[in-house]
Every structure is written in structure tokens, then in C-alpha cells.
Design a protein around this motif. Sequence first.
Motif, short mmCIF file in Angstrom:
data_model
loop_
_atom_site.label_atom_id
_atom_site.label_comp_id
_atom_site.label_asym_id
_atom_site.label_seq_id
_atom_site.Cartn_x
_atom_site.Cartn_y
_atom_site.Cartn_z
N CYS A 27 -30.70 -27.91 -4.03
CA CYS A 27 -31.68 -26.91 -3.56
C CYS A 27 -33.02 -27.55 -3.26
N ILE A 28 -33.43 -28.50 -4.08
CA ILE A 28 -34.70 -29.20 -3.84
C ILE A 28 -34.62 -29.97 -2.54
N GLN A 29 -33.52 -30.67 -2.30
CA GLN A 29 -33.36 -31.44 -1.07
C GLN A 29 -33.28 -30.53 0.16
N PHE A 30 -32.79 -29.32 -0.01
CA PHE A 30 -32.54 -28.40 1.08
C PHE A 30 -33.81 -27.70 1.57
N ALA A 35 -29.44 -24.16 7.12
CA ALA A 35 -28.04 -24.16 6.70
C ALA A 35 -27.21 -25.00 7.67
N GLY A 36 -26.24 -25.69 7.12
CA GLY A 36 -25.37 -26.54 7.94
C GLY A 36 -24.39 -25.73 8.77
N GLU A 37 -23.57 -26.45 9.50
CA GLU A 37 -22.54 -25.84 10.34
C GLU A 37 -21.19 -26.10 9.67
N PRO A 38 -20.73 -25.18 8.82
CA PRO A 38 -19.52 -25.44 8.02
C PRO A 38 -18.25 -25.67 8.83
N HIS A 39 -18.19 -25.15 10.04
CA HIS A 39 -16.98 -25.32 10.84
C HIS A 39 -17.22 -26.21 12.04
N ALA A 46 -26.38 -29.57 6.00
CA ALA A 46 -27.60 -28.96 6.51
C ALA A 46 -27.93 -29.54 7.88
N VAL A 47 -28.98 -28.96 8.49
CA VAL A 47 -29.49 -29.43 9.78
C VAL A 47 -31.00 -29.55 9.66
N ASN A 48 -31.56 -30.67 10.15
CA ASN A 48 -33.02 -30.83 10.07
C ASN A 48 -33.69 -30.16 11.26
N GLU A 49 -35.04 -30.25 11.33
CA GLU A 49 -35.77 -29.55 12.39
C GLU A 49 -35.48 -30.11 13.79
N ASN A 50 -34.92 -31.31 13.87
CA ASN A 50 -34.55 -31.91 15.16
C ASN A 50 -33.11 -31.59 15.56
N LEU A 55 -26.03 -34.79 5.52
CA LEU A 55 -24.97 -34.76 4.50
C LEU A 55 -25.59 -35.16 3.17
N PHE A 56 -25.42 -34.35 2.15
CA PHE A 56 -25.85 -34.73 0.81
C PHE A 56 -24.70 -35.53 0.21
#
Length: 77
Positions: A27-30, A35-39, A46-50, A55-56
Amino acid sequence: MYYRDKLCGEAMLKLLCNPDRRGGFDCIQFQDLKAGEPHGIIENDAVNENGELVLFGYLSDIPRIHRFCNVRQIFKA
């Protein structure tokens, strides 16, 4: 990221090996991510602002990290 053989490194290893506490660490890293693209084609958390996938990955997730890196290399080619 790696942790040296000191008290803080031992504490971080215990944190990452405890599923309940690791969730808090995730949660801290997120915080600055979406939110990532699970499929999606590439496994991700997750996805960053770019728009780059994140991947954690932890030591126990080496197969998952390997898959992530391999698929990224395929799409870069």
C-alpha cells in the motif's frame, strides 16, 4: 532493492515474509500509482503516471519477475 545484513535488513525481510504486513508495505508503494491491468498482456501490479507498468517483485517472486522482464523485452523488440 536489497537489504544489508543489519538489523534494518532483517526487519525488512521479516516484513516481506509476513503476508499481512507485506500488504501494508505494498500500500505504501502504491501511493503514487494507479491500479494495474490484471488481464493485460504483461503481468503487473500497477501503472505509473507515464502509463508504464509496475511490478512489485520480491525475492520469493523470481518466476513472476522473470515473466515480466521477458514480456517487456519482447514488446521492446
